[in-house]
Design an enzyme around this catalytic site. Structure first.
Site, short mmCIF file in Angstrom:
data_model
loop_
_atom_site.label_atom_id
_atom_site.label_comp_id
_atom_site.label_asym_id
_atom_site.label_seq_id
_atom_site.Cartn_x
_atom_site.Cartn_y
_atom_site.Cartn_z
N TYR A 131 1.77 -3.78 -2.55
CA TYR A 131 1.92 -3.17 -1.24
C TYR A 131 2.73 -4.05 -0.29
O TYR A 131 2.66 -5.28 -0.35
CB TYR A 131 0.55 -2.91 -0.60
CG TYR A 131 0.11 -1.47 -0.64
CD1 TYR A 131 0.62 -0.54 0.27
CD2 TYR A 131 -0.82 -1.03 -1.57
CE1 TYR A 131 0.21 0.78 0.23
CE2 TYR A 131 -1.24 0.30 -1.61
CZ TYR A 131 -0.72 1.20 -0.71
OH TYR A 131 -1.13 2.51 -0.74
N ASP A 154 -6.88 -9.23 2.14
CA ASP A 154 -5.53 -9.76 1.99
C ASP A 154 -5.22 -10.91 2.94
O ASP A 154 -4.33 -11.71 2.66
CB ASP A 154 -4.50 -8.65 2.18
CG ASP A 154 -4.47 -7.72 0.97
OD1 ASP A 154 -4.86 -8.16 -0.13
OD2 ASP A 154 -4.09 -6.55 1.12
#
Length: 770
Positions: A494, A410
């Site tokens: 998320y 990420d």
């Protein structure tokens, strides 16, 4: 929520120097960067000696071309100050103007513009004379006595540029000359220092590309037909999440810029906050060429029915758990009538006995620089030069398509900072808050600003310490507070909150809070999966892990550039039965010096209370022990994957919880700078440590890898409550006694009777008033 009124601290070096110091100035000896620019990828230029000059009469009378004012004092930006919007614009314009042809210039896409952080000794020079904390002692002593330069080296920006036409990635370094003095009418004042094409890599994806990818997929006729087979006529309900391809075979090689989207579908067009991740569309394989924005491969492999609309799927007020929100929550107010205890000057923060500087990058997000503690007569004692989270990896444990390829990097593939929130949209922080904005380039080179991106505030943290004498009945108690610096980002489904907490006892805590929405899979009627949890009809949440890498450039009791730290590992051992342990109760702490980088690849071990101490090799405390800071692990795990797992090719750094390296300026990202579609085994941290550099007395960098294994619960649906993981850096022999002894007491008791709210025992499940 109110923002603080910044307390101004003089930024002029004259304010910090006595007349005696000024009169003793003789000359400036050349200060230069020690690192050769030998990395073809990062190629950060060293600081030429001529850029730092002694103060003389000619500098005060200097002239400039007509209409351009001259900087007669130090730069207005600290060398570690995040790039301003003006500096980003200048850097982009400079690179674009350097394009060889109009076609090249038009094809430039700007992935990242970051500050080139200067040599540590340049930072020390700035902190000594030009900016707070105004500490001349930060510079090494010289025979000539104190020195004052007239100016610092120009700031530099480093740009990662993707050429959409040629599919090439290049790295540029630009000198930001005169940016603060004059930027008029779009004329750039930058200078290209270097440029380098980096072969066989793909830079991070951008939000603009994601939006284009979604539109291209939705407009693809076979995709529209596949949606109709599933009863989806309204394509506005479809969500296309363009995940990076990763690297699973030669077909994923970086010669093409690829995405393999995941598909979801909402149920209602008039509900923009609906949880669209509640209805995954499975059985469809899509491969998108992100360079040319075309669908390369499409296959409707398996018709899996859409999960039915679960009445518990949404998370907006009044729509959860049957449509009833709690009604018994009274207001909770955090007030500081006299304002906060911290002071902020630009990005320099002072609180209690701590001081440090706040930075921010599009890749890492929050960065903490120059962390130090004011320790009475010993003055300002450095703890760390730079703290940040440099990478995170989320591997999923379901071997079925498409979940086996869900192992996102990420930070390296998307950028934590670029995905940060504006914290004014919600109640993310409470109390008296100072916010910091963040500036980034977008894909086309424009400047975007995230307002209120970083939150700085104080928090109550329970009891700091307490003791009551049972003989006298007298008690002493101190209330604890901490200073918290944080930001929150969203990556697809998320949310991640990143926090650095500073405590009154000299402790630093790093914390990550995980929340948001689960990434789900669809099931055939009657089907179950051993690799996940069924959370609703036709819907399951795969097992997965989250790993984070904290990079800590330590400087325990060390001036910038000094090499006087080492790392020892501490394990608790049970004494062997015998004359030294006749009662079989004896145990002790055993220390082992980690002498080299290969020795320092270590894992957590709660059975031996394992921890690590960074020590200064020459400074001692009052008992003669070397001063140090201890890294105390929190809960942790290692990858639950076979040694041949494809994602471990790119994430070899996950194989150990702790790595220690000798500082090298260009060793920043544990998976290498470009992990997207990266086929190279062991690039990054796992390769650097093969040099096996000595750590017995070095400039130490800690890389702590920590994670959590998520076995989803029913209670994680429709939203996942916050989960906390992290670690602490705590003083270990650093101070001669507890730094909490001088924390003043405060009055904090409040009796409900005094407010007319005494209570009776609970009757019939209700709290009754007297």
């Amino acid at each position: 929520m109110a923002a603080t009124q910044e307390k101004a601290t003089p930024c002029c070096p004259d304010a910090a120097l006595s007349s005696e110091s000024k009169s003793s100035i003789l000359q400036l000896r050349n200060a230069s960067a020690s690192d050769p620019a030998d990395d073809p990828i990062r190629n950060r230029a060293s600081v030429p000696p001529t850029l730092i000059r002694p103060l003389d009469s000619t500098s005060a009378n200097a002239t400039a071309p007509k209409g351009l004012p001259v900087m007669l004092r130090a730069q207005s930006s600290h060398p570690l100050e995040p790039l301003s919007a003006a500096e980003i614009s200048v850097a982009v314009a400079t690179v674009r103007a350097a394009g060889a042809t109009p076609e090249v210039r038009d094809s430039m896409r700007f992935v990242e513009v970051a500050l080139v952080e200067p040599d540590k000794r340049v930072v020390a020079l700035a902190d000594a004379y030009f900016f707070p904390p105004f500490q001349p002692s930060l510079l090494p002593r010289t025979k000539g006595g104190p020195m004052i330069p007239s100016k610092l080296p120009p700031r530099q920006a480093r740009l990662v540029v993707y050429n959409k036409k040629s599919n090439e990635t290049s790295v540029w370094v630009v000198e930001l000359s005169e940016v603060h003095a004059a930027t008029r009418g779009g004329h750039h004042r930058g200078k290209v220092i270097s440029s380098q094409v980096v072969p066989d890599v793909q830079p991070p994806m951008d939000a603009m590309e994601y939006a284009e990818c979604e539109a291209v997929v939705k407009d693809y006729p076979p995709f529209r037909e596949a949606m109709k087979k599933r009863g989806i006529e309204d394509l506005d309900l479809v969500m296309v999440d363009p995940w990076c391809a990763g690297y699973h075979s030669e077909a994923d090689a970086p010669s093409r810029r690829l995405a393999k989207p995941l598909i979801f579908c909402r149920t209602e067009s008039d509900c923009p906050m609906e949880n669209g991740y509640a209805r995954p569309v499975e059985g469809i394989h899509v491969l998108v060429d992100m360079q040319n924005m075309v669908v390369l491969e499409f296959e409707d492999r398996k018709l899996v029915p859409l999960p039915p609309a679960d009445p518990l799927r949404n998370y907006t007020p009044g729509e959860t758990r049957g449509g009833v929100d709690r009604s018994d929550v009274k207001p909770l107010q955090i007030i500081q009538p006299e304002g906060p205890s911290f002071r902020v000057n630009g990005h320099f923060v002072e609180w209690q006995k701590w001081n440090f500087r706040i930075g921010f990058t599009s890749r890492e997000g929050l960065v903490i620089y120059s962390v130090a503690y004011i320790d009475g007569s010993r003055g300002r004692r450095p703890v760390a030069h730079r703290l940040s989270f440099v990478e995170m990896v989320v591997p999923y444990g379901d071997p079925n398509d498409p979940h086996y390829r869900k192992n996102a990097f990420d930070a390296g593939e998307d950028g934590l900072g670029k995905n940060a929130h504006s914290l004014k949209k919600g109640c993310d922080c409470l109390g008296y808050i100072k916010y910091f904005d963040a500036h980034f380039t977008n894909f086309t080179g424009g400047v975007e600003t995230i307002e209120n991106c970083v939150c700085l505030h104080e928090e109550d943290h329970g009891i700091l310490w307490k003791h009551q004498d049972w003989r006298t009945g007298l008690a002493e108690v101190r209330r604890s507070r901490r200073l918290t610096v944080s930001f929150i980002c969203t990556v697809a489904n998320y949310e991640y909150g990143f926090y650095w907490h500073f405590y009154q006892d000299g402790k630093i805590e790093a914390e990550v809070r995980l929340t948001g929405i689960l990434s789900l899979g669809a099931l055939q009627p009657g089907e179950t999966r051993k690799y996940g949890t069924t959370i609703a009809p036709g819907l399951y949440a795969p097992v997965h892990q989250h790993f984070f890498v904290a990079r800590m450039d330590m400087a325990v009791d060390s001036k910038p550039g000094e090499t006087f730290n080492q790392v020892v590992e501490v394990n608790v051992k049970v004494e062997e039965p015998g004359k030294n342990n006749v009662h079989n109760n004896a145990f002790y702490a055993e220390e082992k010096l980690l002498k080299s980088e290969l020795q320092a690849m270590r894992d957590c071990n709660p059975l031996s209370a394992r921890h690590w101490i960074v020590r200064h090799t020459r400074n001692v405390n009052r008992t003669g022990q070397l001063t140090g800071y201890k890294l105390v692990p929190g809960s942790n795990c290692l990858p639950l994957a076979g040694s041949e797992a494809k994602f471990l090719r790119r994430a070899a750094f996950l194989k150990h919880n702790l790595w220690v390296t000798s500082y090298a300026r260009d060793e920043m990202y544990p998976g290498g700078e470009f992990p997207n579609q990266n086929p190279r085994i062991g690039e990054g941290l796992a390769t650097w440590v093969k040099q096996d550099r000595s750590l017995e007395e070095a400039d130490i960098v800690l890389w702590y890898v920590f994670g959590v294994t998520h076995i989803p619960r029913l209670e994680d649906w429709p939203v996942m409550p916050v989960e906390h993981i992290g670690f602490t850096l705590t003083p270990h022999g650093f101070f001669n006694c507890s730094t909490a002894v001088d924390v003043p007491p405060n009055t904090c008791d409040m009796d409900l009777k005094e407010n007319g709210m005494a209570t009776k025992p609970i009757q019939n499940g209700l709290l009754a008033k007297l």
